[in-house]
Scaffold this motif. Sequence first.
Motif, PDB file in Angstrom:
ATOM      1  N   GLY A  20       0.825  -1.198   0.000  1.00 39.46           N
ATOM      2  CA  GLY A  20       0.000   0.000   0.000  1.00 39.46           C
ATOM      3  C   GLY A  20       0.858   1.246   0.000  1.00 39.46           C
ATOM      4  O   GLY A  20       1.970   1.247   0.534  1.00 39.46           O
ATOM      5  N   ILE A  21       0.335   2.315  -0.613  1.00 33.62           N
ATOM      6  CA  ILE A  21       1.031   3.603  -0.668  1.00 33.62           C
ATOM      7  C   ILE A  21       0.031   4.687  -0.290  1.00 33.62           C
ATOM      8  O   ILE A  21      -1.069   4.739  -0.845  1.00 33.62           O
ATOM      9  N   ASN A  22       0.398   5.542   0.662  1.00 34.51           N
ATOM     10  CA  ASN A  22      -0.436   6.668   1.055  1.00 34.51           C
ATOM     11  C   ASN A  22       0.326   7.939   0.708  1.00 34.51           C
ATOM     12  O   ASN A  22       1.192   8.378   1.468  1.00 34.51           O
ATOM     13  N   ALA A  25       0.014  10.955   3.265  1.00 36.98           N
ATOM     14  CA  ALA A  25       0.725  10.755   4.533  1.00 36.98           C
ATOM     15  C   ALA A  25       2.218  10.540   4.319  1.00 36.98           C
ATOM     16  O   ALA A  25       3.001  10.612   5.266  1.00 36.98           O
ATOM     17  N   GLY A  26       2.618  10.238   3.079  1.00 40.13           N
ATOM     18  CA  GLY A  26       4.033   9.990   2.789  1.00 40.13           C
ATOM     19  C   GLY A  26       4.521   8.664   3.343  1.00 40.13           C
ATOM     20  O   GLY A  26       5.661   8.540   3.774  1.00 40.13           O
ATOM     21  N   THR A  27       3.629   7.644   3.315  1.00 39.22           N
ATOM     22  CA  THR A  27       3.983   6.350   3.879  1.00 39.22           C
ATOM     23  C   THR A  27       3.754   5.229   2.879  1.00 39.22           C
ATOM     24  O   THR A  27       2.999   5.372   1.920  1.00 39.22           O
ATOM     25  N   VAL A  28       4.420   4.102   3.135  1.00 39.15           N
ATOM     26  CA  VAL A  28       4.182   2.871   2.384  1.00 39.15           C
ATOM     27  C   VAL A  28       4.000   1.735   3.374  1.00 39.15           C
ATOM     28  O   VAL A  28       4.577   1.741   4.461  1.00 39.15           O
ATOM     29  N   GLN A  29       3.177   0.767   2.983  1.00 37.21           N
ATOM     30  CA  GLN A  29       3.033  -0.455   3.762  1.00 37.21           C
ATOM     31  C   GLN A  29       3.877  -1.522   3.083  1.00 37.21           C
ATOM     32  O   GLN A  29       3.820  -1.671   1.853  1.00 37.21           O
ATOM     33  N   VAL A  30       4.650  -2.227   3.899  1.00 37.63           N
ATOM     34  CA  VAL A  30       5.537  -3.268   3.374  1.00 37.63           C
ATOM     35  C   VAL A  30       5.242  -4.573   4.107  1.00 37.63           C
ATOM     36  O   VAL A  30       5.238  -4.620   5.338  1.00 37.63           O
ATOM     37  N   ARG A  31       4.980  -5.621   3.317  1.00 38.28           N
ATOM     38  CA  ARG A  31       4.772  -6.947   3.886  1.00 38.28           C
ATOM     39  C   ARG A  31       6.100  -7.685   3.877  1.00 38.28           C
ATOM     40  O   ARG A  31       6.708  -7.897   2.831  1.00 38.28           O
ATOM     41  N   VAL A  52       2.522  -0.490  -5.852  1.00 38.48           N
ATOM     42  CA  VAL A  52       2.150  -1.694  -5.120  1.00 38.48           C
ATOM     43  C   VAL A  52       2.675  -2.907  -5.887  1.00 38.48           C
ATOM     44  O   VAL A  52       2.558  -2.978  -7.108  1.00 38.48           O
ATOM     45  N   GLY A  53       3.279  -3.818  -5.154  1.00 42.29           N
ATOM     46  CA  GLY A  53       3.860  -5.015  -5.757  1.00 42.29           C
ATOM     47  C   GLY A  53       5.370  -4.945  -5.898  1.00 42.29           C
ATOM     48  O   GLY A  53       6.018  -5.965  -6.092  1.00 42.29           O
ATOM     49  N   ASP A  54       5.943  -3.734  -5.813  1.00 46.63           N
ATOM     50  CA  ASP A  54       7.398  -3.592  -5.899  1.00 46.63           C
ATOM     51  C   ASP A  54       8.067  -4.309  -4.736  1.00 46.63           C
ATOM     52  O   ASP A  54       7.606  -4.242  -3.600  1.00 46.63           O
ATOM     53  N   GLY A  55       9.161  -4.985  -5.023  1.00 44.18           N
ATOM     54  CA  GLY A  55       9.992  -5.559  -3.979  1.00 44.18           C
ATOM     55  C   GLY A  55      10.910  -4.468  -3.438  1.00 44.18           C
ATOM     56  O   GLY A  55      11.413  -3.641  -4.197  1.00 44.18           O
ATOM     57  N   VAL A  56      11.090  -4.427  -2.129  1.00 44.75           N
ATOM     58  CA  VAL A  56      11.906  -3.386  -1.507  1.00 44.75           C
ATOM     59  C   VAL A  56      12.773  -3.972  -0.398  1.00 44.75           C
ATOM     60  O   VAL A  56      12.492  -5.042   0.135  1.00 44.75           O
ATOM     61  N   VAL A  57      13.825  -3.245  -0.085  1.00 45.70           N
ATOM     62  CA  VAL A  57      14.643  -3.516   1.089  1.00 45.70           C
ATOM     63  C   VAL A  57      14.536  -2.273   1.962  1.00 45.70           C
ATOM     64  O   VAL A  57      14.909  -1.174   1.549  1.00 45.70           O
ATOM     65  N   VAL A  58      13.978  -2.438   3.152  1.00 46.81           N
ATOM     66  CA  VAL A  58      13.807  -1.330   4.094  1.00 46.81           C
ATOM     67  C   VAL A  58      14.958  -1.398   5.092  1.00 46.81           C
ATOM     68  O   VAL A  58      15.208  -2.448   5.694  1.00 46.81           O
ATOM     69  N   THR A  59      15.669  -0.276   5.255  1.00 47.73           N
ATOM     70  CA  THR A  59      16.728  -0.203   6.252  1.00 47.73           C
ATOM     71  C   THR A  59      16.238   0.674   7.395  1.00 47.73           C
ATOM     72  O   THR A  59      15.890   1.830   7.189  1.00 47.73           O
TER      73      THR A  59
END
Length: 71
Positions: A20-22, A25-31, A52-59
């Motif tokens: 999800g992308i808001n 609010a400037g936020t993303v939801q990452v599963r 939505v659907g992009d793979g990410v690496v959150v640091t």
Amino acid sequence: MVVNTDTRLMTIRLFGQITGINQSAGTVQVRGADETRTFEIADKSLLGQLKVGDGVVVTIRDTITGEITVR
């Protein structure tokens, strides 16, 4: 009497997928593997490049500062 002070930087990496992308609010939801978390994006200009659907690496960086006091 303060015996010791210390600052530590803890870094955690989360590999996941954007669910999800808001924009307002400037936020993303990452599963990730165990849970879905919401993260604030520091550089708001990146939000337009994400989908939505992009793979990410959150640091995640957390600074812990503390001291030991003897009484």
